[in-house]
Design a protein around this motif. Structure first.
Motif, mmCIF file in Angstrom:
data_model
loop_
_atom_site.group_PDB
_atom_site.id
_atom_site.type_symbol
_atom_site.label_atom_id
_atom_site.label_comp_id
_atom_site.label_asym_id
_atom_site.label_seq_id
_atom_site.Cartn_x
_atom_site.Cartn_y
_atom_site.Cartn_z
ATOM 1 N N GLY A 170 0.731 -1.270 0.004
ATOM 2 C CA GLY A 170 0.200 0.035 0.017
ATOM 3 C C GLY A 170 0.657 1.211 0.021
ATOM 4 O O GLY A 170 0.411 2.280 0.108
ATOM 5 N N ARG A 171 2.153 1.080 -0.304
ATOM 6 C CA ARG A 171 3.042 2.171 -0.277
ATOM 7 C C ARG A 171 2.822 2.842 -1.644
ATOM 8 O O ARG A 171 3.130 2.429 -2.654
ATOM 9 N N THR A 172 2.193 4.187 -1.695
ATOM 10 C CA THR A 172 1.898 4.787 -2.983
ATOM 11 C C THR A 172 2.725 6.065 -3.022
ATOM 12 O O THR A 172 3.118 6.476 -2.092
ATOM 13 N N GLY A 173 2.467 6.878 -4.177
ATOM 14 C CA GLY A 173 3.100 8.146 -4.275
ATOM 15 C C GLY A 173 4.316 8.443 -4.376
ATOM 16 O O GLY A 173 4.681 9.716 -4.146
ATOM 17 N N ILE A 174 5.324 7.565 -4.647
ATOM 18 C CA ILE A 174 6.395 7.559 -4.846
ATOM 19 C C ILE A 174 6.860 7.942 -6.294
ATOM 20 O O ILE A 174 6.064 7.467 -7.125
ATOM 21 N N ALA A 175 7.553 9.057 -6.563
ATOM 22 C CA ALA A 175 7.843 9.540 -7.852
ATOM 23 C C ALA A 175 9.125 10.312 -8.011
ATOM 24 O O ALA A 175 9.830 10.229 -7.151
ATOM 25 N N ILE A 176 9.646 10.564 -9.181
ATOM 26 C CA ILE A 176 10.660 11.532 -9.724
ATOM 27 C C ILE A 176 10.225 12.818 -9.631
ATOM 28 O O ILE A 176 9.277 13.062 -10.293
ATOM 29 N N HIS A 177 10.679 13.738 -8.767
ATOM 30 C CA HIS A 177 10.437 15.181 -8.973
ATOM 31 C C HIS A 177 11.827 16.106 -8.453
ATOM 32 O O HIS A 177 12.664 15.506 -8.026
ATOM 33 N N SER A 178 11.423 17.224 -8.653
ATOM 34 C CA SER A 178 12.523 18.397 -8.115
ATOM 35 C C SER A 178 11.915 19.100 -6.979
ATOM 36 O O SER A 178 11.033 18.644 -6.431
ATOM 37 N N GLY A 179 12.141 20.332 -6.940
ATOM 38 C CA GLY A 179 11.617 21.173 -5.872
ATOM 39 C C GLY A 179 12.823 21.964 -5.402
ATOM 40 O O GLY A 179 13.797 22.221 -5.874
#
Length: 261
Positions: A170-179
């Motif tokens: 149920g681990r969700t929301g992992i992404a490649i992103h900046s910030g």
């Protein structure tokens, strides 16, 4: 033959004058350097640093790589991989390399560090799990948000390894992103070094902009785009050298875990 020596990555090898003549004939009509450098070793052989061989070698090193660093996955004709190679401890950055069946298309720095080391727990905010994932790019997702930057997110869902276990848990929301970067608060810029997330793969804003463009282009060409995250249990500088990528001069070893991203 010289071609065989080139293909075996021996751009510095025992190459005879006959080999050089063969190369000159092979590249006849094509642009090539006017000179070669020779280094006498003994009366029976001469070692040549031939510019043509060197160029072909570098193509193989940086352009001809069509597999993950650990050699577990090779891109087929319609496939592209985003290969994230990270130190096992996650205390430093590591290379992020995009490649297809022909070779490397893009490379940059990335950090796959969460607020703790538990990679499998849902809502646990641990380090990015290892393994293969499917990908979907959302160019407008969380645009303008301090923690995510202005160039969207590539969302990841596990299909093998730790990442599959994490997804099944149920681990969700992992992404490649900046910030934002370390030391610059709410400002979205690349002045600081990459800061940790809640388990995503962080890249610089300038890199995410280029990565998003490349992803969109490849997707429009009908490519299937995977991500593969792997640990490297050694000196990460070795991996940088392999991809002919310089270590980020701003990167420094992180020891204390942060609860902010």
């Amino acid at each position: 033959m010289l071609e065989d020596k080139i293909n075996n990555l021996c751009f510095w090898d025992q190459i005879t004058d006959g080999d050089v003549a063969e190369a000159d004939q092979h590249y006849n009509g094509k642009e090539k350097p006017e000179e070669k450098r020779t280094f006498p070793v003994d009366s029976s052989s001469i070692y040549h640093f031939h510019p043509i061989a060197f160029v072909e070698h570098m193509k193989l090193i940086t352009g001809g790589i069509n597999h993950t660093f650990d050699n577990k996955h090779t891109a087929k004709a319609n496939e592209v991989y985003i290969n994230v190679i990270t130190p096992k401890s996650r205390d430093l950055q590591g290379p992020l390399v995009v490649f297809n069946s022909s070779g490397v298309l893009f490379k940059t720095h990335s950090l796959a560090r969460g607020s703790n080391s538990n990679r499998l727990k849902a809502e646990g905010n641990g380090d990015t799990p290892t393994g293969k994932t499917t990908t979907v790019y959302y160019p407008k997702k969380r645009v303008g948000h301090t923690s995510f930057g202005n160039h969207g997110m590539i969302m990841l869902e596990g299909t093998t390894g730790e990442f599959k276990k994490a997804t099944n848990n149920g681990r969700t929301g992992i992404a490649i992103h900046s910030g934002h970067t370390n030391g610059y608060g709410s400002a979205i810029n690349d002045k600081g070094d990459l800061m940790s997330t809640y388990g995503c793969v962080r890249v610089y804003n300038s890199a995410m902009k280029e990565l998003g463009k490349l992803y969109t282009k490849l997707k429009n060409e009908g490519k299937i785009i995977y991500c593969y995250i792997e640990d490297y249990d050694g000196d990460i500088k070795d991996v940088y050298k392999f991809y002919d990528l310089k270590v980020d001069p701003k990167d420094k070893e992180q020891s204390k875990r942060s609860n902010t991203q």
